[in-house]
Design a protein around this motif. Structure first.
Motif, mmCIF file in Angstrom:
data_model
loop_
_atom_site.group_PDB
_atom_site.id
_atom_site.type_symbol
_atom_site.label_atom_id
_atom_site.label_comp_id
_atom_site.label_asym_id
_atom_site.label_seq_id
_atom_site.Cartn_x
_atom_site.Cartn_y
_atom_site.Cartn_z
ATOM 1 N N THR A 65 48.804 -106.238 75.969
ATOM 2 C CA THR A 65 49.032 -107.443 74.234
ATOM 3 C C THR A 65 47.917 -107.900 73.490
ATOM 4 O O THR A 65 48.080 -108.159 72.784
ATOM 5 C CB THR A 65 50.602 -108.426 74.907
ATOM 6 N N GLY A 66 47.324 -108.130 74.531
ATOM 7 C CA GLY A 66 45.606 -108.822 74.110
ATOM 8 C C GLY A 66 45.579 -110.125 74.579
ATOM 9 O O GLY A 66 44.697 -111.300 74.919
ATOM 10 N N MET A 67 46.655 -111.090 74.919
ATOM 11 C CA MET A 67 46.836 -111.475 76.085
ATOM 12 C C MET A 67 46.007 -112.424 76.731
ATOM 13 O O MET A 67 45.525 -113.529 77.514
ATOM 14 C CB MET A 67 48.457 -112.532 76.354
ATOM 15 N N ARG A 117 42.781 -111.677 76.451
ATOM 16 C CA ARG A 117 41.372 -112.315 75.916
ATOM 17 C C ARG A 117 42.124 -113.804 76.539
ATOM 18 O O ARG A 117 40.518 -114.638 75.983
ATOM 19 C CB ARG A 117 41.065 -111.827 74.669
ATOM 20 N N THR A 118 42.636 -113.823 75.737
ATOM 21 C CA THR A 118 43.114 -115.807 75.788
ATOM 22 C C THR A 118 42.632 -116.419 76.975
ATOM 23 O O THR A 118 42.062 -117.606 77.397
ATOM 24 C CB THR A 118 44.030 -116.335 74.906
ATOM 25 N N ARG A 136 38.148 -116.023 85.510
ATOM 26 C CA ARG A 136 38.722 -114.850 85.845
ATOM 27 C C ARG A 136 39.664 -114.664 86.816
ATOM 28 O O ARG A 136 40.311 -114.579 87.194
ATOM 29 C CB ARG A 136 38.425 -113.128 85.408
ATOM 30 N N ASP A 186 34.540 -105.171 80.676
ATOM 31 C CA ASP A 186 35.253 -105.961 79.715
ATOM 32 C C ASP A 186 36.590 -105.424 79.586
ATOM 33 O O ASP A 186 37.392 -104.858 79.741
ATOM 34 C CB ASP A 186 34.680 -105.303 78.526
ATOM 35 N N VAL A 187 36.681 -106.475 78.750
ATOM 36 C CA VAL A 187 38.641 -106.626 78.501
ATOM 37 C C VAL A 187 38.033 -106.781 76.575
ATOM 38 O O VAL A 187 37.275 -107.259 76.126
ATOM 39 C CB VAL A 187 39.035 -107.889 78.653
ATOM 40 N N VAL A 217 31.149 -115.451 74.530
ATOM 41 C CA VAL A 217 32.123 -115.733 75.733
ATOM 42 C C VAL A 217 33.000 -115.343 76.693
ATOM 43 O O VAL A 217 33.596 -114.909 77.262
ATOM 44 C CB VAL A 217 34.141 -115.805 74.902
ATOM 45 N N GLY A 218 32.430 -114.047 76.724
ATOM 46 C CA GLY A 218 31.765 -113.577 78.151
ATOM 47 C C GLY A 218 32.766 -112.540 78.055
ATOM 48 O O GLY A 218 32.865 -111.947 79.569
ATOM 49 N N LEU A 219 33.643 -112.026 77.222
ATOM 50 C CA LEU A 219 34.708 -110.916 77.847
ATOM 51 C C LEU A 219 33.833 -109.680 77.589
ATOM 52 O O LEU A 219 34.154 -108.939 78.069
ATOM 53 C CB LEU A 219 35.887 -111.006 76.337
ATOM 54 N N ASP A 220 32.932 -109.067 76.755
ATOM 55 C CA ASP A 220 32.303 -108.362 77.377
ATOM 56 C C ASP A 220 30.310 -108.070 77.841
ATOM 57 O O ASP A 220 29.975 -109.597 77.644
ATOM 58 C CB ASP A 220 32.165 -107.519 75.620
ATOM 59 N N LEU A 270 37.629 -124.264 78.014
ATOM 60 C CA LEU A 270 38.422 -124.817 76.065
ATOM 61 C C LEU A 270 38.163 -126.269 75.584
ATOM 62 O O LEU A 270 37.475 -126.051 73.716
ATOM 63 C CB LEU A 270 40.038 -125.165 76.200
ATOM 64 N N LEU A 296 39.581 -114.945 68.349
ATOM 65 C CA LEU A 296 38.761 -113.475 68.079
ATOM 66 C C LEU A 296 39.593 -112.522 67.649
ATOM 67 O O LEU A 296 38.485 -111.657 66.910
ATOM 68 C CB LEU A 296 38.556 -112.656 69.964
ATOM 69 N N ASP A 297 40.817 -112.282 67.057
ATOM 70 C CA ASP A 297 41.869 -111.747 67.073
ATOM 71 C C ASP A 297 42.762 -112.045 67.249
ATOM 72 O O ASP A 297 43.002 -112.849 67.941
ATOM 73 C CB ASP A 297 41.617 -110.306 67.125
ATOM 74 N N LYS A 309 45.210 -111.353 67.787
ATOM 75 C CA LYS A 309 46.512 -110.600 68.554
ATOM 76 C C LYS A 309 46.055 -110.935 69.948
ATOM 77 O O LYS A 309 46.237 -110.148 70.877
ATOM 78 C CB LYS A 309 46.574 -109.138 68.218
ATOM 79 N N ALA A 310 45.611 -111.443 70.470
ATOM 80 C CA ALA A 310 45.219 -112.066 71.442
ATOM 81 C C ALA A 310 46.647 -113.296 72.386
ATOM 82 O O ALA A 310 46.088 -114.077 72.865
ATOM 83 C CB ALA A 310 44.026 -113.149 71.898
ATOM 84 N N VAL A 311 46.941 -112.550 72.009
ATOM 85 C CA VAL A 311 48.667 -113.580 72.557
ATOM 86 C C VAL A 311 49.797 -112.525 72.864
ATOM 87 O O VAL A 311 49.391 -111.680 72.889
ATOM 88 C CB VAL A 311 49.713 -113.452 71.116
ATOM 89 N N HIS A 312 50.157 -113.116 73.851
ATOM 90 C CA HIS A 312 51.477 -112.171 73.869
ATOM 91 C C HIS A 312 52.399 -112.790 73.284
ATOM 92 O O HIS A 312 53.095 -112.723 73.114
ATOM 93 C CB HIS A 312 52.511 -112.603 76.143
#
Lengths: 276, 329
Positions: free
Chosen positions: A106-108, A110-111, A119, A275-276, B48-51, B72, B79-80, B82-85
């Motif tokens: 879902t992309g969650m 990343r949040t 992590r 990476d995510v 933000v360290g995701l990549d 936080l 970021l987009d 869609k970063a939500v469940h």
């Protein structure tokens, strides 16, 4: 507002430092766990499977019992009432997978990883919440299934009691098996990042591979492979009657724990570095 | 505050970002501009360290974001959307985020009201429109009241009301002394919100300067001059060293002289001026000029062939062309 009076130049914003804590991550994962319907439904399904089979199988077996002599002939009353845990193990494997792979799809995630960029804390908190929830909720189901199942079997005088030799250990063994398999699901879900793929893999690992291993001849080390294989390590842990072909309770539990730890470790490494 | 130092990111054999350095300062809105596929989102994910950068590093308030103890309140990122469940409600989503850092639920309620999601806060986020998803993303970003905010294409999917709202929001956040970093592929959007620009094309830095400087980079097109004394104007401009071409509506475009020089010369020569306007390149033009050749996905319709449908003087006007027929069907 003070900038108006004190100085015209923009002062740097001083944010209140809100530190991320492990207790906070646990709370967060607890909220996440119970706020997705699919997870709640799956947990409920596992509960129903355990309790349901705990009543149905003893009813089926009980009707075939002619008397106490038959009960003595190799019937493991405890194992009969806990057959549902075998099915539930597949369901909790799916729960373990979807609490993490669902975040990836879902992309969650990343949040989650922006909120806790280390992590590993997120993954560890997930593991703790999952283990505790499975132990409490499905542990209750296992005990209920045992008590109801034995009540049914007792009508033919074939029921076991928790005080009997090895019974409490077998009941707790089922709970441990469920917790371990849920955690294995979590590890594999973090590694594969794909719910369907990880669930299918675990299904094959739990139900298909043991059958294939049966076909390996002794000269190829078949018996040893069978003994140490993930899904077979809990064979004696979850039953009162012991099989000489499989690892003893203590050794089995230890090897099972190693399998789970390896899967979790691989998942953690993958989550940490990719990476995510 | 964000500092990128020599960032490089390679996916397989594709270089997404190359030797990218820039700074996002507190107190202003910094626009991050580039064509689609130029590496903006990749860069923001590295912030933000995701990549993980292949080379170089990026610091948020002086250290890599992965080492932040209070993420936080250090950085809020959209970021987009869609970063939500998709199965979780907006409220639970924010509550779960807030819990990690012990942010009180009163703050969750506050950001829900701030972004205007009160009525749908208890509904599953999977059913949200793009605009509602953006608002939830903005609520997530502001939850920790951070000193730096970073928005990737925040106006996507927002209605005009929402666009206006987010513009003001970003300016207010900057005015409070926060560093605001916002990406867009729309020059006009940046012109309205940003004070400073970081422009990239094909993953490389093209410009890191104020919006005004960026526009000045592109030479002024000329000066539009209007005067009733056409002949005298000609003479005055020629004498001063400029050249003059009629624009067709009675005005002239002067090249080679500044508006000041033309005005002074006209005054000295006794020529009345009705208009004297420096023609500046628009931000779009400046952007196009600088990023030409760095477009990742260039449209191939830009060649000199006239478009089939739009041609008003078709060779056989009585018969509609095939394309037109197909369109009509």
């Amino acid at each position: 507002m003070s900038t108006w009076t004190s100085s015209p130049a923009p002062t740097r914003y001083r944010a209140v430092e809100r530190r991320v804590t492990f207790a906070g991550l646990l709370r967060s994962e607890w909220i996440k766990f119970w706020s997705v319907r699919s997870v709640v439904v799956t947990m409920a399904a596992a509960f129903v499977a355990i309790v349901g089979f705990g009543v149905l199988l003893p009813l089926a077996v009980g009707s075939q019992l002619s008397g106490p002599e038959a009960a003595q002939q190799g019937l493991d009353a405890t194992a009969v009432s806990l057959q549902g845990a075998q099915l539930a193990s597949l369901i909790v494997a799916a729960v373990g997978v979807i609490v993490i792979a669902g975040e990836f799809s879902t992309g969650m995630v990343r949040t989650s990883f922006v909120s806790a960029p280390g992590r590993l804390g997120v993954l560890l908190a997930k593991a703790v919440v999952l283990a505790v929830t499975v132990a409490l909720v499905l542990g209750a189901a296992v005990f209920i299934a045992f008590l109801l199942g034995q009540a049914v079997l007792d009508r033919d005088g074939a029921g076991a009691s928790l005080g009997d030799d090895g019974v409490l250990r077998a009941v707790l063994g089922n709970v441990a098996m469920l917790v371990g398999i849920a955690l294995a699901g979590l590890g594999l879900g973090a590694l594969m990042r794909n719910s369907a793929g990880a669930i299918c893999t675990l299904l094959a690992a739990l139900f298909v591979l043991p059958l294939l291993l049966m076909a390996i001849p002794e000269s190829w080390g078949g018996p040893t492979l069978r003994e140490y294989y993930f899904a077979n390590t809990t064979t004696n842990l979850i039953a009162v009657q012991q099989h000489a072909d499989y690892l003893s309770v203590g050794a089995g539990l230890a090897v099972f724990a190693v399998w789970v730890a390896v899967l979790l470790g691989a998942g953690a490494l993958s989550a940490r570095t990719r990476d995510v | 505050m964000i500092e990128a130092i020599g960032l490089r990111k390679v996916y397989g054999r594709k270089v997404a970002v190359e030797d990218l350095s820039f700074t996002v300062r507190p107190g202003i809105v910094t626009g991050f501009l580039g064509p689609n596929g130029s590496g903006k989102s990749t860069t923001m994910r590295m912030v933000v360290g995701l990549d993980r950068p292949t080379a170089g590093e990026v610091l948020v308030d002086g250290k890599p974001f992965q080492q932040s103890v209070a993420p936080l309140s250090t950085m809020g990122a959209l970021l987009d959307a869609k970063a939500v469940h998709t199965g979780r409600s907006a409220f639970r989503h924010l509550q779960a985020m807030a819990a990690t850092a012990g942010i009180p639920s009163s703050r969750v309620e506050e950001v829900i009201d701030l972004v205007g999601l009160r009525e749908v806060a208890r509904k599953r986020a999977g059913g949200f429109s793009l605009g509602m998803g953006q608002r939830l993303g903005i609520a997530s970003a502001l939850l920790g009241d951070p000193s730096t905010v970073m928005f990737d294409e925040p106006v996507n999917g927002l209605d005009p009301d929402g666009i206006l709202w987010i513009r003001h929001l970003m300016q207010d956040l900057a005015r409070e002394g926060r560093a605001v970093f916002v990406s867009s592929h729309l020059m006009s959007e940046m012109a309205l919100t940003a004070e400073h620009l970081v422009v990239i094309g094909r993953g490389r830095l093209i410009a890191d300067e104020s919006v005004a400087t960026f526009i000045d980079r592109v030479h002024p097109r000329g000066v539009t001059v209007r005067s009733p004394q056409v002949q005298q104007l000609h003479d005055v401009v020629r004498d001063a060293g400029g050249s003059l071409t009629p624009t067709g509506d009675g005005a002239f475009e002067v090249v080679g002289l500044s508006a000041e020089r033309i005005g002074d010369a006209a005054l000295a020569g006794g020529v009345a001026l009705h208009e004297l306007t420096t023609v500046r390149a628009s931000l779009e033009e400046a952007f196009m000029e600088l990023t030409a050749g760095s477009l990742e996905y260039q449209a191939h319709g830009a060649d000199p062939q006239p478009p089939v449908v739009a041609a008003p003087t078709a060779s056989t006007p009585q018969q509609p062309s095939r394309t037109e027929k197909e369109v009509a069907r």
